[in-house]
Design a protein around this motif. Structure first.
Motif, PDB file in Angstrom:
ATOM      1  N   SER A   8       1.101  -1.185   0.362  1.00  0.00           N
ATOM      2  CA  SER A   8       0.104   0.101  -0.071  1.00  0.00           C
ATOM      3  C   SER A   8       0.813   1.264  -0.007  1.00  0.00           C
ATOM      4  CB  SER A   8      -1.295   0.088   0.883  1.00  0.00           C
ATOM      5  OG  SER A   8       0.200   0.586   2.403  1.00  0.00           O
ATOM      6  N   ARG A   9       0.399   2.559  -0.757  1.00  0.00           N
ATOM      7  CA  ARG A   9       1.460   3.567  -0.963  1.00  0.00           C
ATOM      8  C   ARG A   9       0.486   4.641  -0.819  1.00  0.00           C
ATOM      9  NH1 ARG A   9       5.548   2.684  -5.906  1.00  0.00           N
ATOM     10  NH2 ARG A   9       6.760   4.046  -4.913  1.00  0.00           N
ATOM     11  N   LYS A  10       0.658   5.417  -0.169  1.00  0.00           N
ATOM     12  CA  LYS A  10      -0.060   6.851  -0.410  1.00  0.00           C
ATOM     13  C   LYS A  10      -0.134   7.497  -1.765  1.00  0.00           C
ATOM     14  CE  LYS A  10       0.748  10.212   2.596  1.00  0.00           C
ATOM     15  NZ  LYS A  10       1.967  11.129   3.520  1.00  0.00           N
ATOM     16  N   ASN A  11      -1.337   7.858  -1.713  1.00  0.00           N
ATOM     17  CA  ASN A  11      -1.921   8.076  -2.949  1.00  0.00           C
ATOM     18  C   ASN A  11      -1.903   9.632  -2.599  1.00  0.00           C
ATOM     19  OD1 ASN A  11      -3.346   7.893  -5.147  1.00  0.00           O
ATOM     20  ND2 ASN A  11      -5.384   8.706  -4.549  1.00  0.00           N
ATOM     21  N   ASP A  12      -0.529  10.412  -2.985  1.00  0.00           N
ATOM     22  CA  ASP A  12       0.190  11.670  -2.624  1.00  0.00           C
ATOM     23  C   ASP A  12       1.416  11.722  -4.276  1.00  0.00           C
ATOM     24  OD1 ASP A  12       1.763  10.310  -0.395  1.00  0.00           O
ATOM     25  OD2 ASP A  12       2.155  12.578  -0.901  1.00  0.00           O
ATOM     26  N   ILE A  13       1.092  12.886  -4.186  1.00  0.00           N
ATOM     27  CA  ILE A  13       2.312  13.095  -4.929  1.00  0.00           C
ATOM     28  C   ILE A  13       3.711  13.846  -4.831  1.00  0.00           C
ATOM     29  CG2 ILE A  13       2.645  14.744  -7.143  1.00  0.00           C
ATOM     30  CD1 ILE A  13      -0.420  14.952  -7.631  1.00  0.00           C
ATOM     31  N   LEU A  14       3.348  14.364  -3.648  1.00  0.00           N
ATOM     32  CA  LEU A  14       4.017  15.016  -2.929  1.00  0.00           C
ATOM     33  C   LEU A  14       5.726  13.625  -2.551  1.00  0.00           C
ATOM     34  CD1 LEU A  14       5.765  17.139  -1.403  1.00  0.00           C
ATOM     35  CD2 LEU A  14       4.238  17.345   0.351  1.00  0.00           C
ATOM     36  N   SER A  15       4.799  13.423  -1.861  1.00  0.00           N
ATOM     37  CA  SER A  15       5.920  12.118  -1.379  1.00  0.00           C
ATOM     38  C   SER A  15       7.097  10.953  -3.006  1.00  0.00           C
ATOM     39  CB  SER A  15       5.164  10.549  -0.890  1.00  0.00           C
ATOM     40  OG  SER A  15       4.327  10.029  -1.367  1.00  0.00           O
ATOM     41  N   ARG A  16       6.199  11.280  -3.750  1.00  0.00           N
ATOM     42  CA  ARG A  16       7.437  10.631  -5.124  1.00  0.00           C
ATOM     43  C   ARG A  16       7.513  12.548  -6.059  1.00  0.00           C
ATOM     44  NH1 ARG A  16       2.537   8.776  -4.260  1.00  0.00           N
ATOM     45  NH2 ARG A  16       2.083   5.602  -5.100  1.00  0.00           N
ATOM     46  N   MET A  17       7.646  13.269  -5.004  1.00  0.00           N
ATOM     47  CA  MET A  17       8.709  14.310  -5.986  1.00  0.00           C
ATOM     48  C   MET A  17       9.377  14.234  -5.043  1.00  0.00           C
ATOM     49  SD  MET A  17       6.770  14.592  -8.963  1.00  0.00           S
ATOM     50  CE  MET A  17       7.502  15.324  -9.639  1.00  0.00           C
TER      51      MET A  17
ATOM     52  N   PHE B 178       9.625  16.904 -17.147  1.00  0.00           N
ATOM     53  CA  PHE B 178       9.231  16.755 -18.748  1.00  0.00           C
ATOM     54  C   PHE B 178       7.688  15.783 -17.591  1.00  0.00           C
ATOM     55  CE2 PHE B 178       7.144  13.102 -20.017  1.00  0.00           C
ATOM     56  CZ  PHE B 178       6.439  13.350 -21.490  1.00  0.00           C
ATOM     57  N   VAL B 179       8.256  15.564 -16.377  1.00  0.00           N
ATOM     58  CA  VAL B 179       6.834  14.641 -15.649  1.00  0.00           C
ATOM     59  C   VAL B 179       5.945  16.175 -14.572  1.00  0.00           C
ATOM     60  CG1 VAL B 179       6.117  13.333 -13.015  1.00  0.00           C
ATOM     61  CG2 VAL B 179       7.731  12.596 -15.115  1.00  0.00           C
ATOM     62  N   GLU B 180       7.109  16.862 -13.881  1.00  0.00           N
ATOM     63  CA  GLU B 180       6.374  18.159 -13.536  1.00  0.00           C
ATOM     64  C   GLU B 180       5.210  19.212 -14.594  1.00  0.00           C
ATOM     65  OE1 GLU B 180       8.889  18.966  -9.364  1.00  0.00           O
ATOM     66  OE2 GLU B 180       9.493  20.096 -11.435  1.00  0.00           O
ATOM     67  N   GLU B 181       5.623  19.266 -15.675  1.00  0.00           N
ATOM     68  CA  GLU B 181       4.997  19.688 -16.887  1.00  0.00           C
ATOM     69  C   GLU B 181       4.356  19.008 -17.106  1.00  0.00           C
ATOM     70  OE1 GLU B 181       7.479  22.606 -18.817  1.00  0.00           O
ATOM     71  OE2 GLU B 181       8.376  23.124 -17.263  1.00  0.00           O
TER      72      GLU B 181
ATOM     73  N   ASP C 186      -0.107   7.780 -12.064  1.00  0.00           N
ATOM     74  CA  ASP C 186       0.423   6.088 -12.843  1.00  0.00           C
ATOM     75  C   ASP C 186       1.271   6.560 -13.937  1.00  0.00           C
ATOM     76  OD1 ASP C 186       0.171   3.601 -14.058  1.00  0.00           O
ATOM     77  OD2 ASP C 186      -1.223   5.318 -15.493  1.00  0.00           O
ATOM     78  N   ARG C 187       1.499   7.881 -14.219  1.00  0.00           N
ATOM     79  CA  ARG C 187       1.831   8.704 -15.822  1.00  0.00           C
ATOM     80  C   ARG C 187       3.713   8.929 -15.013  1.00  0.00           C
ATOM     81  NH1 ARG C 187      -0.957  13.149 -19.188  1.00  0.00           N
ATOM     82  NH2 ARG C 187      -1.923  11.677 -20.701  1.00  0.00           N
ATOM     83  N   ILE C 188       3.032   9.192 -13.456  1.00  0.00           N
ATOM     84  CA  ILE C 188       4.932   9.827 -13.296  1.00  0.00           C
ATOM     85  C   ILE C 188       5.815   8.153 -12.290  1.00  0.00           C
ATOM     86  CG2 ILE C 188       6.139  10.375 -10.562  1.00  0.00           C
ATOM     87  CD1 ILE C 188       3.617  12.183  -9.728  1.00  0.00           C
TER      88      ILE C 188
END
Ligand SMILES: [Fe+2]
Ligand SMILES: [Fe+2]
Length: 148
Positions: free
Chosen positions: A2-11, A52-55, A140-142
């Motif tokens: 299980s992984r937290k559904n957040d963008i911040l932790s991945r970035m 690229f991922v961010e933009e 998913d895209r990240i």
């Protein structure tokens, strides 16, 4: 898993990876040209994937309700990205022309300020503003591009 559904932790993870690669580049520049070239190529690849991922994966999905407040952040970040990419282009030219690259600590300071803005302002707001489905789509895209 299980992984937290957040963008911040991945970035966050990708930011530290990029910072480590820049530290490595700084170290290799002291050792000479061939080391520097390899190290630059790794740093450049990861940094360009990150931007690229961010933009293209994240910002394109963000349609803030509070338009003035929300959209204010994206031009700031995009302007920073252009500065960073321009610097990288200059370094690439230096390397092609067999010159040593300079101003590494200057870019490092800039990157630290940039990522702090993203980590404290941009991504917490995005994680709050986007619904679960939008976040899943972005994550998913990240994960198609970025490896941690
Ligand atoms: Fe960025
Ligand atoms: Fe970033």
């Amino acid at each position: 898993m299980s992984r937290k559904n957040d963008i911040l932790s991945r970035m966050l993870k990708d930011h530290s990876k990029i910072e480590e690669l820049l530290d490595d580049l700084e170290e290799e520049v002291r050792k000479g040209y061939s080391n520097m070239k390899k190290s630059f190529s790794r740093f450049e690849w990861e940094l360009e994937k990150h931007i690229f991922v961010e933009e293209r994966a994240i910002f394109t999905e963000y349609f803030p309700k509070d338009v003035t407040e929300g959209y204010k952040m994206l031009p700031v970040v995009t302007k920073d990205h252009n500065f960073i990419l321009n610097k990288i282009n200059n370094w690439r030219n230096d390397i092609l022309n067999k010159r040593n690259i300079t101003d590494i600590s200057e870019l490092k300071d800039f990157l630290i300020k940039h990522r702090e803005y993203e980590e404290t302002e941009l991504y917490p707001k995005l994680d709050q503003a986007l619904d679960e489905e939008q976040k899943k789509h972005i994550i998913d895209r990240i994960e198609q591009i970025v490896e941690y």
